[in-house]
Each structure stands twice: as C-alpha cells, then as structure tokens.
Design an enzyme around this catalytic site. Structure first.
Site, short mmCIF file in Angstrom:
data_model
loop_
_atom_site.label_atom_id
_atom_site.label_comp_id
_atom_site.label_asym_id
_atom_site.label_seq_id
_atom_site.Cartn_x
_atom_site.Cartn_y
_atom_site.Cartn_z
N LYS A 59 0.84 -1.20 0.00
CA LYS A 59 0.00 0.00 0.00
C LYS A 59 0.88 1.26 0.00
O LYS A 59 0.60 2.22 -0.71
CB LYS A 59 -0.95 -0.02 1.20
N GLN A 103 -4.72 -1.95 9.53
CA GLN A 103 -4.60 -3.26 8.90
C GLN A 103 -5.13 -4.35 9.84
O GLN A 103 -4.75 -4.42 11.00
CB GLN A 103 -3.13 -3.53 8.52
N ASP A 126 -10.90 2.15 3.80
CA ASP A 126 -11.12 0.71 3.66
C ASP A 126 -12.61 0.39 3.55
O ASP A 126 -12.99 -0.73 3.25
CB ASP A 126 -10.54 -0.04 4.87
N1 GUN Z 1 -7.02 -7.51 6.07
C1 GUN Z 1 -7.36 -8.24 5.00
N2 GUN Z 1 -7.78 -7.44 4.01
C2 GUN Z 1 -7.71 -6.18 4.46
C3 GUN Z 1 -8.00 -4.90 3.91
O1 GUN Z 1 -8.44 -4.76 2.77
N3 GUN Z 1 -7.77 -3.85 4.72
C4 GUN Z 1 -7.31 -3.97 5.97
N4 GUN Z 1 -7.14 -2.87 6.70
N5 GUN Z 1 -7.04 -5.13 6.52
C5 GUN Z 1 -7.23 -6.23 5.77
#
Ligand code: GUN
Length: 300
Positions: A59, A103, A126
């Site tokens: 990211k 995350q 998200d």
């Molecule tokens: N864990 C698995 N997929 C994601 C996601 O798209 N965003 C976040 N923050 N955590 C995750």
C-alpha cells in the site's frame, strides 16, 4: 497443447492496478499544478504479522507510484486498546491526513469492532465503518470496501458482463464475501447478478457452485475450489491468499489462492491468478478511495 485446451483469459489484476494507479498519478500531477492538496494516506500496522507487513508495504509503495504522501504508524503487538484508540483519534483529527486504514487482523486483546467504529467515516478508505457499509448496502455512493471495490473495478475494466448472471460468493466475511454479494446484486454495471452467498454451512456446496456463471472464492482455504465444482466457461475470481509449504522455493513456502488454478485453467473462461489478481486491485481501490476522500473533504 492439450486437445481440450481453451484460451482462458487471465484477469491480470497486477497490470490493471498499475494502469489505475498511473491514471491517479496523472490526476495528482494536475492537482499539484492547480495548487490543490496532495492526497495523504496513513496505515496503522500493529505488531509484526508477516502477511500484514507485506500488505501494508504494498500500500505504501502504491502511494509512492500514485504521488501520494504516506505515513506508517507501527505500534507494537502489545499496544493497549486505549493507546490504539488514541492513534485512531489523532489520525481523525489530523487535517493533513485524508484517509487511513488499520490493517486487520488485530491482536486478540484488541476489540476490532470498537477500533473500526472509532474511525471517522469520511477518512475510512477501507470502507469498513458501519456508516459506509450501510450506505453501500443502500446503494448510496460512499467509500466502498476496498477488496469488493477492487473486484468491481476488475470486472468493469475487463468488460465482463454480469447482468442477469448467476453469481456464487463463497465465504461470508464482513470485509469481502458479504459486501461483494450485496454489491453484485445491485442495479448497475457490474451488478444485476442473481447472487447466492454460500458458506461453511451450505449443503451441497459443490452443486451450488456449479450453477454459477461467476464464482467468487473468499474462504481462506488453499485450493478449495476444484475443477469438478465449476461450470464450463465460468468466470472465477479468487480472493484467497494462502501460504502453503513448498520445499522447491527459497523461502520454503508459496502463495496460493482458494482455487485450484492449474486444475481450472482449461475449463473456465476467465480467472484471476494468485498472486497478481485481486490483491493488487484491493490496493488500487484503496488509492481511488483516498482520492475520493480528499475530494469529499474539499467539498465541505
Ligand atoms: N485484512 C485483509 N484485508 C484487508 C483490507 O483490505 N484492509 C485492511 N485494513 N485489513 C485487511
């Protein structure tokens, strides 16, 4: 060449994500020329889960390619609920930050729901906050959950027609299965699907999957979907990222999806690879959400 070999279309999420991020980079350049704010994304990475580290690193790299400013906040695994909450509140109140993610998964002692709820919905790139989830479910434009949004972008840009198609989503998680099943059932392109949300308690799962024109596998079990379960000519989207032991690789493991890719390759019309399919599209969707968040803040 096998006699039964067909020409499967590989839905190359890695390539498409690159195209989308380059489009964003152009827009950022235009913003700079107009004296507008450069988008700023923050990512909170708790502890040192290797998979989470790798996702967050992707990211941050994507931010660099898009021309965004990025910030990583990395509290230790034993961070308290109150400390993590304070990090979220600080990001909410920091006018420099346009959007941020925490995350997942979080350590067991942390109340994940309370943290998600504390995120300012306008900065929730998200799309996990119940406010955004609710608007999404109502079909009102908002920040969409990143992985389902990435899948929608993939279907759209590859021109895959979904109207009137039967779609089976396997796995009912809050961040993938449930929201993508809602999104594909809505009016729109992609959309207008007849959706079945299947899960671990679905009887005759193989039979249910076989009805699908579009299969979305989001269960987190390596090679769960096998060739005998899918209809010939189906479109298959593999959301799984599973690490399995492999003595032939340097690291001793390799990443595989929820789908037996090699087994399905000559039966299906199109399929996403793992890695290089949905994963990079999630990141591209996050970048688009961040741009949307910036613009939303400018409108105020
Ligand atoms: N864990 C698995 N997929 C994601 C996601 O798209 N965003 C976040 N923050 N955590 C995750």
């Amino acid at each position: 060449l096998r006699p039964q070999a067909t020409c499967m279309l590989i839905l190359d999420g890695k390539h498409l994500a690159g195209v989308l991020v380059d489009e964003i980079a152009l827009e950022v350049q235009q913003r700079v020329e107009k004296g507008l704010k450069i988008p700023h994304l923050a990512a909170v990475l708790v502890g040192d889960n290797p998979a989470s580290k790798s996702y967050v690193s992707n990211k941050i790299k994507s931010c660099a390619r898009a021309g965004y400013v990025s910030t990583m906040v990395t509290p230790p695994a034993d961070v308290s609920q109150a400390e993590l909450m304070q990090i979220v509140l600080d990001l909410n109140n920091n006018p420099e930050i346009d959007g941020f993610i925490v995350q997942l998964p979080l350590p067991k002692h942390i109340d994940e729901q309370a943290i998600t709820l504390a995120i300012d919905p306008k900065k929730d790139v998200d799309g996990f906050h119940p406010y955004n989830f609710g608007l999404m479910a109502l079909g009102v434009e908002t920040l969409l959950p990143a992985t389902p949004f990435g899948i929608m972008l993939l279907l759209k840009r590859y021109g895959i027609s979904t109207a009137g198609k039967t779609c089976v989503v396997i796995g009912r998680s809050n961040i993938v299965g449930t929201p993508i099943s809602i999104m594909l059932g809505k009016k729109g392109d992609p959309g207008d699907c007849t959706v079945t949300l299947a899960h671990s308690r679905t009887p005759d799962l193989a039979k249910v999957i076989k009805r699908a024109d579009i299969v979305i596998a989001a269960i987190g079990k390596p090679h769960f979907v096998t060739a005998d379960m899918v209809k010939k000519g189906a479109i298959v989207i593999d959301v799984g990222i599973n690490s399995i032991a492999d003595a032939t690789t340097k690291s001793g493991y390799r990443l595989v999806g929820d789908v037996d890719y090699a087994g399905l390759a000559h039966k299906v019309k199109a399929m996403t690879p793992v890695p290089g399919g949905v994963g990079p599209m999630t990141v591209a969707a996050l970048m688009l959400n961040t741009m949307k968040a910036v613009k939303g803040r400018e409108k105020k």
